[in-house]
Design an enzyme around this catalytic site. Sequence first.
Site, PDB file in Angstrom:
ATOM      1  N   GLN A   1       7.224  -9.633   7.969  1.00 52.87           N
ATOM      2  CA  GLN A   1       8.495  -9.220   7.363  1.00 52.87           C
ATOM      3  C   GLN A   1       9.110  -8.002   8.062  1.00 52.87           C
ATOM      4  O   GLN A   1      10.149  -7.513   7.639  1.00 52.87           O
ATOM      5  CB  GLN A   1       8.329  -8.965   5.860  1.00 52.87           C
ATOM      6  CG  GLN A   1       7.540  -7.716   5.497  1.00 52.87           C
ATOM      7  CD  GLN A   1       7.297  -7.642   4.000  1.00 52.87           C
ATOM      8  OE1 GLN A   1       6.487  -8.399   3.450  1.00 52.87           O
ATOM      9  NE2 GLN A   1       7.997  -6.763   3.306  1.00 52.87           N
TER      10      GLN A   1
ATOM     11  N   GLY B   1       0.806  -1.220   0.000  1.00 58.96           N
ATOM     12  CA  GLY B   1       0.000   0.000   0.000  1.00 58.96           C
ATOM     13  C   GLY B   1       0.834   1.262   0.000  1.00 58.96           C
ATOM     14  O   GLY B   1       2.021   1.233  -0.329  1.00 58.96           O
TER      15      GLY B   1
ATOM     16  N   LEU C   1      11.648   3.590 -10.397  1.00 49.00           N
ATOM     17  CA  LEU C   1      11.135   4.918 -10.754  1.00 49.00           C
ATOM     18  C   LEU C   1      11.659   5.924  -9.741  1.00 49.00           C
ATOM     19  O   LEU C   1      11.713   5.620  -8.550  1.00 49.00           O
ATOM     20  CB  LEU C   1       9.602   4.930 -10.747  1.00 49.00           C
ATOM     21  CG  LEU C   1       9.044   5.176 -12.149  1.00 49.00           C
ATOM     22  CD1 LEU C   1       9.221   3.925 -12.975  1.00 49.00           C
ATOM     23  CD2 LEU C   1       7.597   5.586 -12.101  1.00 49.00           C
TER      24      LEU C   1
ATOM     25  N   HIS D   1       4.476   2.016  -8.088  1.00 46.99           N
ATOM     26  CA  HIS D   1       3.488   0.925  -8.150  1.00 46.99           C
ATOM     27  C   HIS D   1       2.666   1.020  -9.436  1.00 46.99           C
ATOM     28  O   HIS D   1       2.358   0.008 -10.061  1.00 46.99           O
ATOM     29  CB  HIS D   1       2.536   0.988  -6.951  1.00 46.99           C
ATOM     30  CG  HIS D   1       3.201   0.758  -5.625  1.00 46.99           C
ATOM     31  ND1 HIS D   1       3.272   1.714  -4.654  1.00 46.99           N
ATOM     32  CD2 HIS D   1       3.829  -0.336  -5.121  1.00 46.99           C
ATOM     33  CE1 HIS D   1       3.897   1.222  -3.591  1.00 46.99           C
ATOM     34  NE2 HIS D   1       4.252  -0.007  -3.850  1.00 46.99           N
TER      35      HIS D   1
ATOM     36  N   ARG E   1       7.845   4.759   1.895  1.00 47.22           N
ATOM     37  CA  ARG E   1       8.397   5.372   3.107  1.00 47.22           C
ATOM     38  C   ARG E   1       8.735   6.854   2.909  1.00 47.22           C
ATOM     39  O   ARG E   1       8.903   7.569   3.897  1.00 47.22           O
ATOM     40  CB  ARG E   1       9.672   4.647   3.543  1.00 47.22           C
ATOM     41  CG  ARG E   1       9.429   3.229   4.015  1.00 47.22           C
ATOM     42  CD  ARG E   1      10.754   2.534   4.248  1.00 47.22           C
ATOM     43  NE  ARG E   1      10.588   1.095   4.384  1.00 47.22           N
ATOM     44  CZ  ARG E   1      10.415   0.464   5.536  1.00 47.22           C
ATOM     45  NH1 ARG E   1      10.396   1.143   6.656  1.00 47.22           N
ATOM     46  NH2 ARG E   1      10.272  -0.831   5.566  1.00 47.22           N
TER      47      ARG E   1
ATOM     48  N   LEU F   1       0.388   3.560  -2.129  1.00 47.71           N
ATOM     49  CA  LEU F   1       0.762   3.409  -3.541  1.00 47.71           C
ATOM     50  C   LEU F   1       1.265   4.719  -4.134  1.00 47.71           C
ATOM     51  O   LEU F   1       0.770   5.796  -3.823  1.00 47.71           O
ATOM     52  CB  LEU F   1      -0.441   2.894  -4.347  1.00 47.71           C
ATOM     53  CG  LEU F   1      -1.002   1.545  -3.878  1.00 47.71           C
ATOM     54  CD1 LEU F   1      -2.186   1.131  -4.743  1.00 47.71           C
ATOM     55  CD2 LEU F   1       0.060   0.463  -3.893  1.00 47.71           C
ATOM     56  N   HIS F   2       2.270   4.601  -4.989  1.00 44.94           N
ATOM     57  CA  HIS F   2       2.862   5.765  -5.651  1.00 44.94           C
ATOM     58  C   HIS F   2       3.115   5.407  -7.120  1.00 44.94           C
ATOM     59  O   HIS F   2       2.773   4.288  -7.552  1.00 44.94           O
ATOM     60  CB  HIS F   2       4.150   6.189  -4.930  1.00 44.94           C
ATOM     61  CG  HIS F   2       5.116   5.048  -4.709  1.00 44.94           C
ATOM     62  ND1 HIS F   2       5.795   4.430  -5.726  1.00 44.94           N
ATOM     63  CD2 HIS F   2       5.468   4.392  -3.570  1.00 44.94           C
ATOM     64  CE1 HIS F   2       6.557   3.472  -5.236  1.00 44.94           C
ATOM     65  NE2 HIS F   2       6.369   3.419  -3.921  1.00 44.94           N
TER      66      HIS F   2
ATOM     67  N   LYS G   1      13.955  -1.740  -7.347  1.00 43.50           N
ATOM     68  CA  LYS G   1      14.413  -0.992  -6.170  1.00 43.50           C
ATOM     69  C   LYS G   1      14.735  -1.980  -5.037  1.00 43.50           C
ATOM     70  O   LYS G   1      15.691  -1.810  -4.300  1.00 43.50           O
ATOM     71  CB  LYS G   1      13.367   0.014  -5.714  1.00 43.50           C
ATOM     72  CG  LYS G   1      13.850   0.736  -4.501  1.00 43.50           C
ATOM     73  CD  LYS G   1      12.925   1.842  -4.106  1.00 43.50           C
ATOM     74  CE  LYS G   1      13.164   2.149  -2.652  1.00 43.50           C
ATOM     75  NZ  LYS G   1      12.595   1.106  -1.792  1.00 43.50           N
ATOM     76  N   ASP G   2      13.910  -3.023  -4.933  1.00 45.12           N
ATOM     77  CA  ASP G   2      14.188  -4.088  -3.957  1.00 45.12           C
ATOM     78  C   ASP G   2      14.858  -5.228  -4.725  1.00 45.12           C
ATOM     79  O   ASP G   2      14.279  -6.307  -4.898  1.00 45.12           O
ATOM     80  CB  ASP G   2      12.877  -4.549  -3.307  1.00 45.12           C
ATOM     81  CG  ASP G   2      12.252  -3.439  -2.487  1.00 45.12           C
ATOM     82  OD1 ASP G   2      12.811  -3.076  -1.457  1.00 45.12           O
ATOM     83  OD2 ASP G   2      11.206  -2.901  -2.922  1.00 45.12           O
TER      84      ASP G   2
END
Length: 265
Positions: A46, A16, A162, A22, A173, A18-19, A135-136
């Site tokens: 996690q 969630g 992005l 996403h 975050r 969301l940006h 990114k991850d």
Amino acid sequence: MQSEKGCKIGFVPTMGALHDGHVSLLETSKKQCDITVCSVFVNPTQFTNSQDLASYPRTESADLEMLESVQCDVAFLPNVDEVYPMDYTVSPVNLGGLDNVMEGAFRPGHFDGVVQVVWRFFEQIRPDKAFFGEKDFQQLAIIKRLVEEKNSKIEIVPCPILREKSGLAMSSRNVRLSDSGRSQAAFVYSKLLEAKSASEKQLPAEIVESVKEDFALRDTFKLEYFEICDIQFLQPVTTFNQPARAFIALELEGVRLIDNIALNY
Ligand code: PAF
């Protein structure tokens, strides 16, 4: 869900807040699949720090609006009991040590939780393809390994990072950073870009040392790690004779940020 013959299901797992990052995953899924499913679930297993879990941004109605605006076919917002019923058990997966380095070393147990929830969603949604952001990058490598270990046919589709105009990698975050924090955070990408150009003439160890020195001079950043690793095993490299990426994790204004960049490929 079960994919019908010829009807491809694309899956975008999220926590969630969301940006646009996403949105780009959702758009890629929509281009490649007939039905796109997006999960919004802040997975407690996690998080290695209860404060981090408590302060993770939760913006459910804005998320639903965003999913509607990009015409995502299915929004899946389960509660904890649906994801983890009392009788749910997980069998351990051999992640080949990918889970012990970088994020795994700084957040022990984090990837066990990620693998648990992603596999649970794969079982429930049965997608043909699942979309993960670079990114991850370590998470992406681990999910690829997970489907191999499970002999699953799900195709894992990597999607590029992005960035905001400043270069800051988009992340849920980021909303917790002040305006000044956001502009300071641009320093992270500038260092990654410097590392990329340095990789044409310097050895990995020299680049690592110089980047660490630059961060040591800025006390607003609490650097956790800066490493240059190969892209297959995620182990530190001593030369650039194989594809390598630079990986960074740090804290700024109490917000944990991670980023990475391809260096020589
Ligand atoms: O990358 C994330 O947002 C999460 O780790 C994921 C893949 C949605 C699992 O909770």
